[in-house]
Design a protein around this motif. Structure first.
Motif, PDB file in Angstrom:
ATOM      1  N   ARG A 147      42.556  41.084  45.524  1.00  0.00           N
ATOM      2  CA  ARG A 147      42.954  40.772  44.150  1.00  0.00           C
ATOM      3  C   ARG A 147      41.923  41.308  43.165  1.00  0.00           C
ATOM      4  O   ARG A 147      42.270  41.743  42.064  1.00  0.00           O
ATOM      5  CB  ARG A 147      43.101  39.253  43.986  1.00  0.00           C
ATOM      6  CG  ARG A 147      44.234  38.654  44.808  1.00  0.00           C
ATOM      7  CD  ARG A 147      44.436  37.176  44.499  1.00  0.00           C
ATOM      8  NE  ARG A 147      43.221  36.405  44.735  1.00  0.00           N
ATOM      9  CZ  ARG A 147      42.853  35.916  45.924  1.00  0.00           C
ATOM     10  NH1 ARG A 147      43.613  36.133  46.987  1.00  0.00           N
ATOM     11  NH2 ARG A 147      41.749  35.196  46.046  1.00  0.00           N
ATOM     12  N   ALA A 150      42.650  44.924  42.638  1.00  0.00           N
ATOM     13  CA  ALA A 150      43.887  45.055  41.871  1.00  0.00           C
ATOM     14  C   ALA A 150      43.639  44.821  40.384  1.00  0.00           C
ATOM     15  O   ALA A 150      44.101  45.599  39.533  1.00  0.00           O
ATOM     16  CB  ALA A 150      44.936  44.076  42.396  1.00  0.00           C
ATOM     17  N   GLY A 151      42.907  43.775  40.046  1.00  0.00           N
ATOM     18  CA  GLY A 151      42.650  43.475  38.644  1.00  0.00           C
ATOM     19  C   GLY A 151      41.781  44.517  37.970  1.00  0.00           C
ATOM     20  O   GLY A 151      42.071  44.960  36.849  1.00  0.00           O
ATOM     21  N   ALA A 154      43.777  47.973  37.774  1.00  0.00           N
ATOM     22  CA  ALA A 154      44.874  47.952  36.806  1.00  0.00           C
ATOM     23  C   ALA A 154      44.344  48.284  35.421  1.00  0.00           C
ATOM     24  O   ALA A 154      44.946  49.075  34.667  1.00  0.00           O
ATOM     25  CB  ALA A 154      45.549  46.580  36.805  1.00  0.00           C
ATOM     26  N   ARG A 161      49.412  45.326  36.072  1.00  0.00           N
ATOM     27  CA  ARG A 161      48.999  44.606  37.293  1.00  0.00           C
ATOM     28  C   ARG A 161      50.211  44.308  38.180  1.00  0.00           C
ATOM     29  O   ARG A 161      50.081  44.241  39.414  1.00  0.00           O
ATOM     30  CB  ARG A 161      48.279  43.299  36.884  1.00  0.00           C
ATOM     31  CG  ARG A 161      47.940  42.354  38.031  1.00  0.00           C
ATOM     32  CD  ARG A 161      46.974  42.975  39.010  1.00  0.00           C
ATOM     33  NE  ARG A 161      46.659  42.034  40.086  1.00  0.00           N
ATOM     34  CZ  ARG A 161      47.415  41.838  41.157  1.00  0.00           C
ATOM     35  NH1 ARG A 161      48.551  42.526  41.305  1.00  0.00           N
ATOM     36  NH2 ARG A 161      47.045  40.974  42.089  1.00  0.00           N
TER      37      ARG A 161
END
Length: 376
Positions: A147, A150-151, A154, A161
């Motif tokens: 995660r 991903a954050g 993005a 996201r």
């Protein structure tokens, strides 16, 4: 599409581990790699049922043309790119052939830690980010290992996201094995290590990201507390090798093992596994150590904390602080009962989150969603 199929990278190891599971799940798998990889994973990939293609050429333009030709010849339903060169060239090749493309985000990139890293030019980092972000706009979906990645990505690639699915890497628990007295004794005997010596292992490429210099700066304090301790460093040479060699000679009690195919055995013979990284995308070595059941001492960086979970499973210390790292290592090798409790809990966490069967099923689901859904 991947930059190489060499045996030293986490992305390459993840691919070869997952390939048999993907093929058994019904995926027709073609693997294209850009860089020559003598002695790489080609035999394992072929043995798993994948078709393997070396498409690297003398220039990026020729490599792009070769990739485009391969996509048009093989006519895949989906192109999946991993690592920077393959992302940039693979996305372009797939889109020009009107084939949907997805990309893996295996590390957090383009952040302050990269701009300030030894050996990296800030303007080159920003230029790479620009190219990555431009080509990312045509990518249907993304797969991130954590995660945190991903954050961060993005924002840095300017993609929503919601277009990023999180799937970690996985390993086969049968292949990892576990810590047993017999395994520990046999590996130590083969290495010529005393059976009762405190042994700390780190397994990583000798690059700035991996923080091995921090570990070596911490090592003299460990030796003062445990004079018979031995530090094993497994992994390929890199940009930090000269600095690490000098630090090791000054510290003493350090053995460089080079690239190894028996890292899981080395883990099982160790009293602590150290992961002093400055940043990670997942921390594959930490995840593997959890599966083996060796006590962990990790830098408290976001992706590692996400993988490890909490201090119930590992000692987590601030990154780039040798004194804190040394104290945690000493505590781990001296308070073995507590270390075993953490290691047992970490292995249970591995079995619920990181087995190869679970992760492969999640990746097949990611491919199926990517074929159904268009870019959000």
């Amino acid at each position: 599409m991947i930059d190489s199929v060499s045996r030293v990278g986490g992305a390459e190891q993840g691919l070869v581990a997952m390939a048999p599971q993907l093929v058994r799940s019904g995926v027709k798998l073609d693997v294209a790699y850009l860089k020559d990889s003598p002695g790489g994973f080609q035999p394992e990939l072929t043995g798993a049922g994948a078709d393997v293609f070396g498409v690297g050429r003398a220039t990026r333009g020729r490599t792009l043309a070769a990739l485009r030709g391969l996509v048009r010849e093989r006519r895949p339903d989906l192109v999946h790119t991993t690592l920077y060169e393959s992302d940039v060239l693979g996305r372009a090749a797939a889109l020009s052939a009107r084939t949907p493309v997805v990309s893996s985000l295996v590390n957090s990139a383009y952040g302050p830690e990269h701009l300030n890293a030894r050996g990296l030019s800030p303007w080159k980092v920003r230029a790479a980010q620009t190219v990555d972000a431009v080509t990312a706009q045509g990518t249907r979906r993304f797969h991130a290992l954590t995660r945190h990645v991903a954050g961060a990505m993005a924002q840095r690639l300017r993609v929503p996201r919601e277009r990023i699915d999180v799937v970690p890497r996985g390993r086969d628990p049968e292949l990892l094995g576990t810590v047993t007295p017999e395994r520990r004794a046999a590996v130590r005997a083969a290495l010529g290590l005393p059976q009762d010596a405190p042994v700390v292992l780190a397994a990583a490429r000798q690059q700035y990201q991996k923080g091995l210099d921090v570990l070596l700066e911490a090592w003299p304090a460990v030796l003062r507390a445990e004079p018979g301790a031995v530090l094993l460093l497994a992994g390929s040479a890199g940009t930090e090798t000269a600095r690490l060699t000098a630090l090791a000679e000054a510290a003493g009690g350090v053995r460089f093992l080079g690239p190894r195919g028996d890292v899981f055995d080395l883990m099982a013979a160790s009293d602590a596994f150290a992961v002093p990284s400055r940043w990670e995308g997942l921390g594959s070595a930490a995840m593997e150590a959890m599966g083996v059941g060796v006590p962990l001492v990790c830098a408290d960086v976001p992706a590692l904390r996400e993988t490890v979970g909490s201090e119930d499973y590992a000692r987590l210390v601030p990154a780039e602080q040798p004194a804190a790292l040394a104290a945690a290592l000493v505590d781990t090798v001296q308070d073995r009962a507590s270390a075993r409790v953490r290691a047992k809990s970490a292995r249970a966490r591995f079995l619920t989150s990181f087995t190869l069967h679970q992760v492969s099923a999640q990746m097949v689901g990611f491919y199926e969603r990517s074929l159904r859904l268009r870019t959000i």
